[in-house]
Motif scaffolding. Structure first.
Motif, PDB file in Angstrom:
ATOM      1  N   GLY A 159       0.821  -1.198   0.000  1.00 45.64           N
ATOM      2  CA  GLY A 159       0.000   0.000   0.000  1.00 45.64           C
ATOM      3  C   GLY A 159       0.857   1.251   0.000  1.00 45.64           C
ATOM      4  O   GLY A 159       2.078   1.199  -0.163  1.00 45.64           O
ATOM      5  N   LEU A 160       0.193   2.390   0.178  1.00 47.17           N
ATOM      6  CA  LEU A 160       0.847   3.701   0.224  1.00 47.17           C
ATOM      7  C   LEU A 160       0.420   4.418   1.498  1.00 47.17           C
ATOM      8  O   LEU A 160      -0.367   3.898   2.278  1.00 47.17           O
ATOM      9  CB  LEU A 160       0.467   4.519  -1.017  1.00 47.17           C
ATOM     10  CG  LEU A 160       0.918   3.949  -2.370  1.00 47.17           C
ATOM     11  CD1 LEU A 160       0.285   4.726  -3.511  1.00 47.17           C
ATOM     12  CD2 LEU A 160       2.440   4.007  -2.488  1.00 47.17           C
ATOM     13  N   TRP A 161       0.937   5.644   1.674  1.00 49.62           N
ATOM     14  CA  TRP A 161       0.546   6.412   2.858  1.00 49.62           C
ATOM     15  C   TRP A 161      -0.973   6.498   2.940  1.00 49.62           C
ATOM     16  O   TRP A 161      -1.662   6.735   1.948  1.00 49.62           O
ATOM     17  CB  TRP A 161       1.119   7.827   2.816  1.00 49.62           C
ATOM     18  CG  TRP A 161       2.594   7.933   2.574  1.00 49.62           C
ATOM     19  CD1 TRP A 161       3.205   8.797   1.733  1.00 49.62           C
ATOM     20  CD2 TRP A 161       3.653   7.180   3.184  1.00 49.62           C
ATOM     21  NE1 TRP A 161       4.568   8.639   1.765  1.00 49.62           N
ATOM     22  CE2 TRP A 161       4.865   7.648   2.652  1.00 49.62           C
ATOM     23  CE3 TRP A 161       3.686   6.158   4.126  1.00 49.62           C
ATOM     24  CZ2 TRP A 161       6.105   7.135   3.038  1.00 49.62           C
ATOM     25  CZ3 TRP A 161       4.913   5.634   4.499  1.00 49.62           C
ATOM     26  CH2 TRP A 161       6.103   6.116   3.968  1.00 49.62           C
ATOM     27  N   ALA A 162      -1.494   6.350   4.153  1.00 47.30           N
ATOM     28  CA  ALA A 162      -2.948   6.373   4.356  1.00 47.30           C
ATOM     29  C   ALA A 162      -3.343   7.367   5.442  1.00 47.30           C
ATOM     30  O   ALA A 162      -4.349   7.193   6.118  1.00 47.30           O
ATOM     31  CB  ALA A 162      -3.446   4.970   4.704  1.00 47.30           C
ATOM     32  N   HIS A 163      -2.549   8.436   5.596  1.00 46.30           N
ATOM     33  CA  HIS A 163      -2.831   9.419   6.640  1.00 46.30           C
ATOM     34  C   HIS A 163      -4.179  10.102   6.441  1.00 46.30           C
ATOM     35  O   HIS A 163      -4.765  10.601   7.406  1.00 46.30           O
ATOM     36  CB  HIS A 163      -1.724  10.477   6.669  1.00 46.30           C
ATOM     37  CG  HIS A 163      -0.360   9.926   6.887  1.00 46.30           C
ATOM     38  ND1 HIS A 163       0.403   9.399   5.858  1.00 46.30           N
ATOM     39  CD2 HIS A 163       0.403   9.796   8.010  1.00 46.30           C
ATOM     40  CE1 HIS A 163       1.565   8.993   6.332  1.00 46.30           C
ATOM     41  NE2 HIS A 163       1.592   9.214   7.634  1.00 46.30           N
ATOM     42  N   GLN A 164      -4.681  10.133   5.197  1.00 49.70           N
ATOM     43  CA  GLN A 164      -5.960  10.810   4.961  1.00 49.70           C
ATOM     44  C   GLN A 164      -7.100  10.148   5.718  1.00 49.70           C
ATOM     45  O   GLN A 164      -8.111  10.792   6.011  1.00 49.70           O
ATOM     46  CB  GLN A 164      -6.284  10.848   3.463  1.00 49.70           C
ATOM     47  CG  GLN A 164      -6.608   9.528   2.821  1.00 49.70           C
ATOM     48  CD  GLN A 164      -5.380   8.837   2.252  1.00 49.70           C
ATOM     49  OE1 GLN A 164      -4.242   9.188   2.598  1.00 49.70           O
ATOM     50  NE2 GLN A 164      -5.592   7.871   1.376  1.00 49.70           N
ATOM     51  N   TYR A 165      -6.952   8.846   6.063  1.00 55.58           N
ATOM     52  CA  TYR A 165      -7.997   8.158   6.819  1.00 55.58           C
ATOM     53  C   TYR A 165      -8.078   8.660   8.264  1.00 55.58           C
ATOM     54  O   TYR A 165      -9.070   8.400   8.948  1.00 55.58           O
ATOM     55  CB  TYR A 165      -7.760   6.643   6.804  1.00 55.58           C
ATOM     56  CG  TYR A 165      -8.194   6.027   5.496  1.00 55.58           C
ATOM     57  CD1 TYR A 165      -9.511   5.618   5.307  1.00 55.58           C
ATOM     58  CD2 TYR A 165      -7.300   5.889   4.445  1.00 55.58           C
ATOM     59  CE1 TYR A 165      -9.918   5.075   4.100  1.00 55.58           C
ATOM     60  CE2 TYR A 165      -7.702   5.352   3.234  1.00 55.58           C
ATOM     61  CZ  TYR A 165      -9.009   4.945   3.067  1.00 55.58           C
ATOM     62  OH  TYR A 165      -9.419   4.417   1.868  1.00 55.58           O
ATOM     63  N   PHE A 166      -7.063   9.372   8.724  1.00 59.76           N
ATOM     64  CA  PHE A 166      -7.085   9.957  10.061  1.00 59.76           C
ATOM     65  C   PHE A 166      -7.575  11.406  10.034  1.00 59.76           C
ATOM     66  O   PHE A 166      -7.631  12.057  11.078  1.00 59.76           O
ATOM     67  CB  PHE A 166      -5.697   9.902  10.698  1.00 59.76           C
ATOM     68  CG  PHE A 166      -5.162   8.509  10.871  1.00 59.76           C
ATOM     69  CD1 PHE A 166      -6.029   7.435  11.058  1.00 59.76           C
ATOM     70  CD2 PHE A 166      -3.805   8.261  10.841  1.00 59.76           C
ATOM     71  CE1 PHE A 166      -5.534   6.146  11.222  1.00 59.76           C
ATOM     72  CE2 PHE A 166      -3.302   6.974  11.009  1.00 59.76           C
ATOM     73  CZ  PHE A 166      -4.169   5.919  11.198  1.00 59.76           C
ATOM     74  N   VAL A 170     -13.004   8.058   4.551  1.00 56.98           N
ATOM     75  CA  VAL A 170     -13.866   7.178   5.346  1.00 56.98           C
ATOM     76  C   VAL A 170     -13.598   5.707   5.064  1.00 56.98           C
ATOM     77  O   VAL A 170     -13.091   5.335   4.005  1.00 56.98           O
ATOM     78  CB  VAL A 170     -15.353   7.489   5.084  1.00 56.98           C
ATOM     79  CG1 VAL A 170     -15.686   8.915   5.487  1.00 56.98           C
ATOM     80  CG2 VAL A 170     -15.729   7.249   3.613  1.00 56.98           C
ATOM     81  N   ASP A 171     -13.966   4.864   6.055  1.00 56.35           N
ATOM     82  CA  ASP A 171     -13.862   3.422   5.896  1.00 56.35           C
ATOM     83  C   ASP A 171     -15.165   2.883   5.304  1.00 56.35           C
ATOM     84  O   ASP A 171     -16.015   3.636   4.818  1.00 56.35           O
ATOM     85  CB  ASP A 171     -13.509   2.755   7.230  1.00 56.35           C
ATOM     86  CG  ASP A 171     -14.599   2.920   8.291  1.00 56.35           C
ATOM     87  OD1 ASP A 171     -15.707   3.395   7.972  1.00 56.35           O
ATOM     88  OD2 ASP A 171     -14.346   2.554   9.459  1.00 56.35           O
ATOM     89  N   PRO A 176     -14.305   8.372   9.280  1.00 61.12           N
ATOM     90  CA  PRO A 176     -12.867   8.660   9.323  1.00 61.12           C
ATOM     91  C   PRO A 176     -12.359   8.588  10.754  1.00 61.12           C
ATOM     92  O   PRO A 176     -13.130   8.435  11.704  1.00 61.12           O
ATOM     93  CB  PRO A 176     -12.811  10.100   8.803  1.00 61.12           C
ATOM     94  CG  PRO A 176     -14.090  10.719   9.340  1.00 61.12           C
ATOM     95  CD  PRO A 176     -15.128   9.597   9.345  1.00 61.12           C
ATOM     96  N   GLY A 177     -11.041   8.713  10.909  1.00 58.08           N
ATOM     97  CA  GLY A 177     -10.456   8.764  12.242  1.00 58.08           C
ATOM     98  C   GLY A 177      -9.861   7.444  12.669  1.00 58.08           C
ATOM     99  O   GLY A 177     -10.292   6.373  12.239  1.00 58.08           O
ATOM    100  N   ALA A 178      -8.847   7.514  13.533  1.00 60.41           N
ATOM    101  CA  ALA A 178      -8.124   6.316  13.969  1.00 60.41           C
ATOM    102  C   ALA A 178      -8.963   5.469  14.921  1.00 60.41           C
ATOM    103  O   ALA A 178      -9.769   5.983  15.692  1.00 60.41           O
ATOM    104  CB  ALA A 178      -6.811   6.714  14.640  1.00 60.41           C
ATOM    105  N   VAL A 179      -8.726   4.163  14.862  1.00 57.64           N
ATOM    106  CA  VAL A 179      -9.401   3.172  15.708  1.00 57.64           C
ATOM    107  C   VAL A 179      -8.374   2.602  16.679  1.00 57.64           C
ATOM    108  O   VAL A 179      -7.198   2.426  16.322  1.00 57.64           O
ATOM    109  CB  VAL A 179     -10.002   2.051  14.832  1.00 57.64           C
ATOM    110  CG1 VAL A 179     -10.529   0.900  15.671  1.00 57.64           C
ATOM    111  CG2 VAL A 179     -11.106   2.620  13.943  1.00 57.64           C
ATOM    112  N   LEU A 180      -8.778   2.294  17.885  1.00 62.73           N
ATOM    113  CA  LEU A 180      -7.864   1.717  18.859  1.00 62.73           C
ATOM    114  C   LEU A 180      -7.574   0.251  18.550  1.00 62.73           C
ATOM    115  O   LEU A 180      -8.437  -0.482  18.053  1.00 62.73           O
ATOM    116  CB  LEU A 180      -8.442   1.837  20.274  1.00 62.73           C
ATOM    117  CG  LEU A 180      -8.576   3.262  20.829  1.00 62.73           C
ATOM    118  CD1 LEU A 180      -9.238   3.225  22.199  1.00 62.73           C
ATOM    119  CD2 LEU A 180      -7.210   3.939  20.920  1.00 62.73           C
ATOM    120  N   GLU A 181      -6.364  -0.185  18.887  1.00 59.81           N
ATOM    121  CA  GLU A 181      -5.944  -1.564  18.661  1.00 59.81           C
ATOM    122  C   GLU A 181      -6.883  -2.556  19.340  1.00 59.81           C
ATOM    123  O   GLU A 181      -7.175  -3.625  18.792  1.00 59.81           O
ATOM    124  CB  GLU A 181      -4.518  -1.752  19.175  1.00 59.81           C
ATOM    125  CG  GLU A 181      -3.967  -3.161  19.102  1.00 59.81           C
ATOM    126  CD  GLU A 181      -3.628  -3.624  17.694  1.00 59.81           C
ATOM    127  OE1 GLU A 181      -3.374  -4.830  17.509  1.00 59.81           O
ATOM    128  OE2 GLU A 181      -3.606  -2.756  16.789  1.00 59.81           O
TER     129      GLU A 181
END
Length: 504
Positions: A159-166, A170-171, A176-181
């Motif tokens: 893959g490539l950089w995926a910072h836009q998902y943060f 959207v998923d 959007p936004g980070a999800v906890l492990e």
């Protein structure tokens, strides 16, 4: 603060139909040619080269030498790297040595396992470091969410950089936004996306250090690290890199980068002209507790360098942070009708808050449009589908609930979507003599709609690949079969390639 201008890249799939058959596909695609793990002979050869070529580092067996390269490296070529944006040079003097580890800015080193998901670990790693630097809190964000829930077809195949998902991409549940492990633990595989998830962390923005060149100059990358925290970069991995134990890596090759890592600092006094402090995602058992000293410019380190902007957690906390999605027939009724949120003041002083929406078909509980919260105080806010939704035309309608901390001026948008009428499915009836997909090409492009794809149906005169010499499958009523493509052949499908088909 600079804002990244990178749009979400689309990957499409094209299916051409000539027979009365539905095709479902399941397989794994490798991003790079398969290479075996390093054995004792390989390590002995590397040791011989080290002595002859004056390498300034040592090599030997480590967890990475026990894995094939495709399970270690997954940074794909990026045809859209030239964005033109460039970080403004604001500093003329920087320290000769700097290390975010000394500033308590680096959480524990992660392990991507036998999965080419380095791109996800580099993306997540930069954000985890930024949270630790700004909030003083060590969080463990989910790389698996990026691997499984992105729209680009990225995964263990690369893959490539995926910072836009943060930020705002959207998923599969439109969030959007980070999800906890702990919500989506790392599986070391391309497992299905099980959203919806809660999304408690967001980047303010991200950007290229220098989108006019592949590898930015050393001083500009130093400034990005110093100002924003560890940066995501590409590097080329060879066998010597794989077997690195300690010292200053100087056995680079000038080849296109295949691996994504972080740079957390530098030291001008080491190596020929200075070194980067590189953080890997091959466990703390690789290299120097998961880190490497690598000379400036070696193995194209710094390729496509990216920094992240995180201004710290706001006092206003909203939970849950996920989309409000409602569905129903034209004219209603719609379900669910309500979505309850809890807003909390996590700061040490009183704040003024508001909740608002623009669309007439969404309404906010009347007492939530403006209110005050003391330190530690919470209150409920309810978003509802309004009676005006009955007048909406069939289709997908989108709005946001905007939760704003009027004291700080920061806003947290929560997407609201309503699907009026049924989803569109491409269905072939086998009861009729007429086969409406006969001699047609169907192009499906992933998007953020409720359907998940936009579709284009066109006439087809020939297969994209000549089927001459192939084997015709014969299926009875309700029959099914697996088909393994011969001679290593693969079929591209939704950005990946598959060697096994399921027909039924």
């Amino acid at each position: 603060m600079p804002v990244a201008g990178q749009a979400v890249r689309e990957s499409s799939m094209r299916c051409t139909f000539f027979t009365r058959m539905a095709v479902l596909v399941s397989a794994v695609c490798l991003a790079f040619p398969a290479m075996a793990q390093l054995d004792a002979d390989d390590l002995a050869e590397l040791a011989r080269r080290a002595a002859e070529e004056d390498w300034t580092f040592t090599v030997g067996a480590n967890p990475a030498t026990e894995r094939p390269t495709e399970g270690l490296c997954g940074k794909l070529p990026n045809p859209d790297w030239r964005t033109g944006e460039r970080l403004a040079r604001t500093k003329t003097e920087l320290p000769s040595a700097f290390d975010w580890r000394d500033m308590a800015g680096c959480p524990p080193v992660r392990d991507q396992g036998d999965c080419g998901s380095c791109w996800a670990f580099s993306t997540v790693g930069a954000f985890e470091c930024a949270i630790l630097i700004m909030d003083g809190v060590e969080v463990d964000l989910s790389e698996q969410w990026l691997v499984s829930c992105n729209f680009e077809g990225f995964g263990c195949n690369g893959g490539l950089w995926a910072h836009q998902y943060f930020v705002d991409a959207v998923d599969w549940c439109f969030d959007p936004g980070a999800v906890l492990e702990e919500e989506f633990p790392y599986a070391e595989a391309d497992v299905p996306c099980g959203c919806p998830y809660n999304h408690p962390y967001f980047l303010d923005s991200w950007g290229r250090v220098d989108g006019t060149v592949m590898v930015p100059d050393v001083e500009l990358m130093k400034q990005a690290i110093y100002d924003y925290g560890p940066i995501s970069v590409g590097v080329y991995v060879n066998n010597a890199f794989q077997a690195y134990l300690d010292g200053v890596f100087n056995a680079g090759e000038d080849k296109p980068t295949n691996h994504a890592v972080l740079l957390v600092g530098w030291d001008d006094a080491l190596g020929a002209e200075g070194v980067w402090i590189l953080r890997n995602s091959w466990s703390a058992e690789w290299g120097m507790s998961g880190y490497m000293y690598i000379e400036y410019g070696c193995s194209r380190v710094g390729d496509e360098a990216v920094y992240v902007v995180y201004n710290g957690a706001d006092a206003l906390e909203v939970a849950p942070v996920r989309s409000f999605v409602s569905r129903g027939p034209e004219g209603g009724p719609f379900a669910p009708v309500n979505q309850a949120y809890t807003v909390t003041n996590r700061g040490g002083a009183a704040i003024t808050c508001s909740a608002a929406t623009a669309a007439e078909w969404v309404q906010i509980s009347t007492d939530a449009k403006a209110f005050a919260l003391g330190p530690g105080e919470s209150r409920p806010v309810t978003a509802s589908i309004a009676p005006e939704a009955a007048a909406l035309a069939p289709g997908v309608h989108v709005d946001e609930v905007l939760f704003t901390n009027e004291t700080s001026g920061r806003t947290r948008p929560i997407p609201v979507r309503i699907q009026v009428g049924a989803m569109e499915y491409f269905v072939e009836s086998f009861e009729d003599d007429e086969f409406d997909l006969h001699y047609k090409t169907l192009l499906l492009t992933p998007d953020a709609s409720i359907d998940g794809f936009s579709a284009l149906l066109e006439p087809a005169a020939a297969f994209p690949t000549d089927p001459a010499g192939g084997t015709a499958p014969y299926l009875g009523d309700d029959g099914c079969m697996d088909i393994n493509l011969a001679d290593g052949a693969e079929m591209p499908f939704l950005g990946e390639s598959y060697s096994t088909l399921y027909m039924g």
